[in-house]
Design a protein around this motif. Structure first.
Motif, mmCIF file in Angstrom:
data_model
loop_
_atom_site.group_PDB
_atom_site.id
_atom_site.type_symbol
_atom_site.label_atom_id
_atom_site.label_comp_id
_atom_site.label_asym_id
_atom_site.label_seq_id
_atom_site.Cartn_x
_atom_site.Cartn_y
_atom_site.Cartn_z
ATOM 1 N N UNK A 8 0.835 -1.202 0.000
ATOM 2 C CA UNK A 8 0.000 0.000 0.000
ATOM 3 C C UNK A 8 0.867 1.250 0.000
ATOM 4 N N UNK A 9 1.912 1.248 0.806
ATOM 5 C CA UNK A 9 2.809 2.416 0.874
ATOM 6 C C UNK A 9 3.481 2.655 -0.472
ATOM 7 N N UNK A 10 3.912 1.567 -1.132
ATOM 8 C CA UNK A 10 4.569 1.712 -2.438
ATOM 9 C C UNK A 10 3.602 2.229 -3.493
ATOM 10 N N UNK A 11 2.337 1.792 -3.416
ATOM 11 C CA UNK A 11 1.330 2.290 -4.356
ATOM 12 C C UNK A 11 1.175 3.795 -4.202
ATOM 13 N N UNK A 12 0.983 4.241 -2.973
ATOM 14 C CA UNK A 12 0.705 5.653 -2.710
ATOM 15 C C UNK A 12 1.892 6.544 -3.076
ATOM 16 N N UNK A 150 -5.038 4.481 -9.255
ATOM 17 C CA UNK A 150 -3.670 4.308 -8.762
ATOM 18 C C UNK A 150 -3.231 2.846 -8.856
ATOM 19 N N UNK A 151 -4.114 1.932 -8.466
ATOM 20 C CA UNK A 151 -3.791 0.505 -8.552
ATOM 21 C C UNK A 151 -3.565 0.075 -10.005
ATOM 22 N N UNK A 152 -4.373 0.605 -10.908
ATOM 23 C CA UNK A 152 -4.222 0.254 -12.325
ATOM 24 C C UNK A 152 -2.896 0.767 -12.877
ATOM 25 N N UNK A 183 -7.759 -2.486 -0.125
ATOM 26 C CA UNK A 183 -8.730 -2.108 -1.149
ATOM 27 C C UNK A 183 -8.522 -0.669 -1.601
ATOM 28 N N UNK A 184 -9.283 -0.290 -2.629
ATOM 29 C CA UNK A 184 -9.098 1.044 -3.208
ATOM 30 C C UNK A 184 -9.455 2.157 -2.240
ATOM 31 N N UNK A 185 -10.340 1.897 -1.268
ATOM 32 C CA UNK A 185 -10.682 2.932 -0.280
ATOM 33 C C UNK A 185 -9.449 3.306 0.543
ATOM 34 N N UNK A 186 -8.678 2.286 0.966
ATOM 35 C CA UNK A 186 -7.457 2.548 1.734
ATOM 36 C C UNK A 186 -6.449 3.315 0.887
ATOM 37 N N UNK A 187 -6.319 2.925 -0.390
ATOM 38 C CA UNK A 187 -5.386 3.619 -1.280
ATOM 39 C C UNK A 187 -5.834 5.061 -1.482
ATOM 40 N N UNK A 188 -7.133 5.252 -1.744
ATOM 41 C CA UNK A 188 -7.654 6.606 -1.974
ATOM 42 C C UNK A 188 -7.413 7.493 -0.761
#
Length: 509
Positions: A8-12, A150-152, A183-188
């Motif tokens: 998650x951290x790397x995504x953000x 972001x995930x995509x 999930x995408x909510x956490x990423x958002x």
């Protein structure tokens, strides 16, 4: 879950994600300044002609129009108001930034359709409830699926597997959890936090799929907004998802059992969103052509809901159980929002609300009414932690809380105030009675032993109490609390394990 999936951290923190444009960054800075004026905000907005045009168009839209059209940015900002300008300008700027991102192969029309319907549903539902957080709900709804883009972008191959599992629709949070572990909510929420959006927005977005998982100590404002955005997400599912029936059933139950709204109100709410969605889509240049008729979609959702109900009709008890469970869930949600997890007492947020309610009772009364407050503090609490460890310290707090709750008469409102401090509102009580209650609590706790690992530890408390009549203003109630705190200090300075209670006179300044 793929072995190469970023955390998650790397995504953000990925370098190739969209970032807020300069104007949005400056608006964010001004948003954090409660003293910002419309003139200051106007200077920033005017630097972006496209944003200026959108705000003027918004002011003239059916959402805000009041007769004469506005013809300048200043007029538009005066009509919209400071909060609306800040939040809507943020929405428009961030949408523009996301639209320019390099998400080749991503279904942007579907993405924006979902975000826009959720945003409009949130704003309209807040208006239906006559609440003032419609623009916050709009912003949360519009950006709550940002994590999917972001995930995509960052984990395209893996996320395409999730999209395929969702039949090439936008995946649900539960499906993402199954495949990704988040999930995408956490990423958002994390991305919006990184961008510097207000904490209220990022924390609500993070918990759109499950408002009951809001962090301990979440404000009443955040809990309320999260519930509104949750309703908006259900409306989004009814209008856009294939499985409309179950979403319609949940939304119908929520309208009835949580908000005491009838079926006709639900119908008007869903169908009435059509014009707003079309108008805002045009305003944001999202190009959502061939919009289906919402009235027809709602009829389809009701048909699916009826089919589901018919399938469950053979077991009436199951239906009743569902309603009971919903009521229980709502009660648990309310209890959790009001309860300190460690001690089981009411929490500080509950105390603040109850103190306001007691002030209102005094204000509404035609006769003189007294109001008292006791403030308790565990003596030498730090010594328990330093000598025996935090586990024992926690047990001390739990023991004191239990005794405190048992001894406090019904109709009073004991709460954990913070740390090792406890507080209780004592209505209709004068000095002698207040001192009697304080001493009863103090002596009972003094006689109670904390049992831990075969040891018995003695605990004492000091208590400060103040009471007064004529508490008809919030400021007077807070002054009463300050007086109780001063008397608590007096009790501790006098040697601890003591009570100091006094009737005081307060004046409206």
């Amino acid at each position: 879950m793929s072995a190469s999936l970023p955390s998650l951290v790397e995504i953000v923190n990925a370098d190739n994600l969209p970032t807020p444009p300069m104007v949005a960054t400056e608006i964010l800075r001004l948003t954090r300044d409660e003293g910002v004026s419309l003139d200051e905000l106007s200077m920033v907005v005017s630097q972006d002609p496209a944003l200026t045009a959108k705000l003027m168009k918004l002011a003239n839209s059916s959402l805000f129009a009041r007769g004469t059209d506005v013809v300048s940015l200043d007029q538009a900002m005066m009509r919209l108001g400071l909060k609306t300008v800040k939040l809507m300008a943020l929405s428009f700027s961030l949408v523009n930034s996301v639209q320019q991102s390099k998400g080749e192969g991503f279904d942007f029309p579907l993405f924006w359709k979902h975000g826009l319907v959720r945003a409009v549903a949130g704003r309209n539902f807040a208006a239906l409830l006559k609440q003032k957080n419609g623009e916050e709900a709009f912003l949360c709804g519009l950006l709550s699926r940002l994590g999917q883009l972001a995930l995509f972008i960052v984990a395209k191959d893996t996320y395409q597997e999730v999209i395929a599992a969702a039949d090439y629709q936008l995946p649900s949070a539960s499906l993402e959890q199954e495949y990704l572990g988040y999930d995408h909510c956490e990423v958002s929420g994390s991305l919006l936090e990184k961008w510097g959006l207000p904490e209220l927005i990022s924390v609500v977005v993070r918990h759109v799929s499950d408002p009951t998982a809001m962090p301990d100590g979440a404000s009443e404002e955040a809990m309320n907004l999260a519930m509104i955005v949750r309703v908006a997400s259900l409306a989004e599912s009814v209008l856009l998802d294939d499985d409309k029936g179950s979403a319609m059933q949940t939304l119908s139950d929520t309208f009835e059992f949580v908000f005491d709204l009838d079926e006709s109100t639900l119908q008007e709410f869903l169908v009435g969103m059509q014009s707003s969605v079309d108008e805002v889509a045009e305003l944001l240049d999202l190009g959502l052509e061939n919009q289906a008729n919402f009235a027809a979609i709602v009829d389809q959702a009701r048909m699916q809901m009826v089919q589901i109900s018919l399938g469950a009709a053979a077991d009436l008890q199951a239906s009743e159980s569902r309603n009971q469970q919903l009521e229980q869930d709502n009660a648990e949600l309310e209890h959790e929002a009001n309860t300190d997890k460690m001690t089981g007492l009411n929490n500080r947020a509950f105390f603040d609300r109850q103190l306001s309610a007691e002030v209102q009772k005094v204000k509404d009364s035609s006769t003189e009414r007294w109001l008292g407050i006791l403030l308790l503090d565990v003596d030498r609490f730090k010594l328990f932690n330093d000598t025996h460890g935090h586990v024992v310290g926690d047990e001390v707090l739990k023991t004191v809380a239990k005794v405190f709750l048992d001894v406090t008469p019904e109709g009073f409102f004991p709460a954990r105030y913070g740390g090792e401090e406890f507080v209780v509102i004592v209505p209709e009580t004068q000095e002698d009675e207040l001192l009697e209650l304080a001493e009863n609590i103090r002596r009972t706790i003094e006689a109670t032993k904390v049992k831990m690992d075969g040891k018995e530890l003695s605990v004492t408390i000091s208590i400060g109490g103040a009471c007064a009549t004529g508490i008809v203003e919030e400021s007077l109630a807070h002054n009463l609390l300050k007086s109780a705190d001063a008397l608590l200090y007096e009790a501790k300075e006098g040697g601890r394990n003591a009570s100091a209670c006094r009737a005081i006179q307060l004046e409206v300044v």
